[in-house]
Design a protein around this motif. Structure first.
Motif, PDB file in Angstrom:
ATOM      1  N   TRP A  34     -50.939  33.469  47.657  1.00  0.00           N
ATOM      2  CA  TRP A  34     -52.167  32.626  47.074  1.00  0.00           C
ATOM      3  C   TRP A  34     -53.039  33.244  47.844  1.00  0.00           C
ATOM      4  O   TRP A  34     -54.482  33.655  47.275  1.00  0.00           O
ATOM      5  CB  TRP A  34     -52.245  31.235  47.165  1.00  0.00           C
ATOM      6  CG  TRP A  34     -53.266  30.383  46.800  1.00  0.00           C
ATOM      7  CD1 TRP A  34     -53.443  30.150  45.259  1.00  0.00           C
ATOM      8  CD2 TRP A  34     -54.352  29.617  47.397  1.00  0.00           C
ATOM      9  NE1 TRP A  34     -54.554  29.277  45.245  1.00  0.00           N
ATOM     10  CE2 TRP A  34     -55.102  29.114  46.605  1.00  0.00           C
ATOM     11  CE3 TRP A  34     -54.464  29.558  48.718  1.00  0.00           C
ATOM     12  CZ2 TRP A  34     -56.253  28.342  46.910  1.00  0.00           C
ATOM     13  CZ3 TRP A  34     -55.722  28.960  49.023  1.00  0.00           C
ATOM     14  CH2 TRP A  34     -56.363  28.252  48.311  1.00  0.00           C
ATOM     15  N   VAL A  85     -55.564  25.692  53.707  1.00  0.00           N
ATOM     16  CA  VAL A  85     -54.136  25.751  53.258  1.00  0.00           C
ATOM     17  C   VAL A  85     -53.266  25.114  54.249  1.00  0.00           C
ATOM     18  O   VAL A  85     -52.528  24.077  53.959  1.00  0.00           O
ATOM     19  CB  VAL A  85     -53.571  27.310  53.216  1.00  0.00           C
ATOM     20  CG1 VAL A  85     -52.108  27.103  53.020  1.00  0.00           C
ATOM     21  CG2 VAL A  85     -54.024  27.908  52.111  1.00  0.00           C
ATOM     22  N   GLN A 142     -51.169  21.317  53.067  1.00  0.00           N
ATOM     23  CA  GLN A 142     -49.597  21.459  53.544  1.00  0.00           C
ATOM     24  C   GLN A 142     -49.340  20.007  54.644  1.00  0.00           C
ATOM     25  O   GLN A 142     -48.290  19.515  54.193  1.00  0.00           O
ATOM     26  CB  GLN A 142     -49.147  22.667  54.470  1.00  0.00           C
ATOM     27  CG  GLN A 142     -49.028  23.837  53.501  1.00  0.00           C
ATOM     28  CD  GLN A 142     -48.788  24.947  54.430  1.00  0.00           C
ATOM     29  OE1 GLN A 142     -49.485  25.117  55.392  1.00  0.00           O
ATOM     30  NE2 GLN A 142     -47.702  25.852  54.025  1.00  0.00           N
ATOM     31  N   TRP A 165     -48.108  30.133  49.638  1.00  0.00           N
ATOM     32  CA  TRP A 165     -49.648  30.059  50.130  1.00  0.00           C
ATOM     33  C   TRP A 165     -49.944  31.576  50.574  1.00  0.00           C
ATOM     34  O   TRP A 165     -51.004  31.873  50.634  1.00  0.00           O
ATOM     35  CB  TRP A 165     -49.864  28.936  51.267  1.00  0.00           C
ATOM     36  CG  TRP A 165     -49.544  27.557  50.682  1.00  0.00           C
ATOM     37  CD1 TRP A 165     -48.580  26.700  50.862  1.00  0.00           C
ATOM     38  CD2 TRP A 165     -50.375  26.950  49.318  1.00  0.00           C
ATOM     39  NE1 TRP A 165     -48.605  25.669  50.035  1.00  0.00           N
ATOM     40  CE2 TRP A 165     -49.720  25.689  49.195  1.00  0.00           C
ATOM     41  CE3 TRP A 165     -51.420  27.343  48.849  1.00  0.00           C
ATOM     42  CZ2 TRP A 165     -50.238  24.925  48.159  1.00  0.00           C
ATOM     43  CZ3 TRP A 165     -51.849  26.387  47.893  1.00  0.00           C
ATOM     44  CH2 TRP A 165     -51.371  25.282  47.600  1.00  0.00           C
TER      45      TRP A 165
END
Length: 132
Positions: free
Chosen positions: A22, A50, A54, A19
């Motif tokens: 990303w 994000v 998760q 992430w």
């Protein structure tokens, strides 16, 4: 970085759960219209999304199937195969639109049926309080 390189890296990072990598693909002033998360502006808002990803998925894979690239724009048709944190499977066809500026994603939108995402959209059962 070329448009195709940015797009390829986007899917590599998502599928690896990278992430931070990303997030590094996005312009700090990005605008995103995400079908489930809504309208987001800026990296701070995206970083919050994000965190949500998760929390609601125990597994998330987004496999690109078709690419259309025209200058700084791209559209990718992909398939999401995921598992909710509660263990329910999610399978969905998705289209992502990207606008790349200066090697970063400046705008992104995604389009999909929300029905497959019911396992993460349903209210979670309340946990019993310890005192009860």
């Amino acid at each position: 970085m070329s448009v195709r390189s940015v797009i390829d890296r986007y899917y590599e990072c998502v599928n690896a759960g990278d992430w931070e990598g990303w997030l590094g693909l996005f312009d700090e002033h990005l605008v995103m219209d995400e079908q489930l998360a809504g309208h987001l502006e800026g990296l701070t808002a995206l970083r919050g999304a994000v965190s949500g990803i998760q929390q609601v998925y125990s597994r998330f894979q987004n496999t690109p199937r078709y690419f259309v690239i025209d200058g700084a724009q791209a559209c990718v048709v992909s398939h999401i195969s995921a598992t909710s944190a509660g263990g329910k499977p999610i399978e969905a066809e998705v289209a992502n639109y990207f606008l790349i500026q200066d090697g970063k994603i400046a705008y992104m939108a995604n389009f999909h049926d929300s029905v497959p995402f019911a396992p993460i959209l349903e209210p979670q059962p309340r946990q019993a309080r310890e005192s009860e």
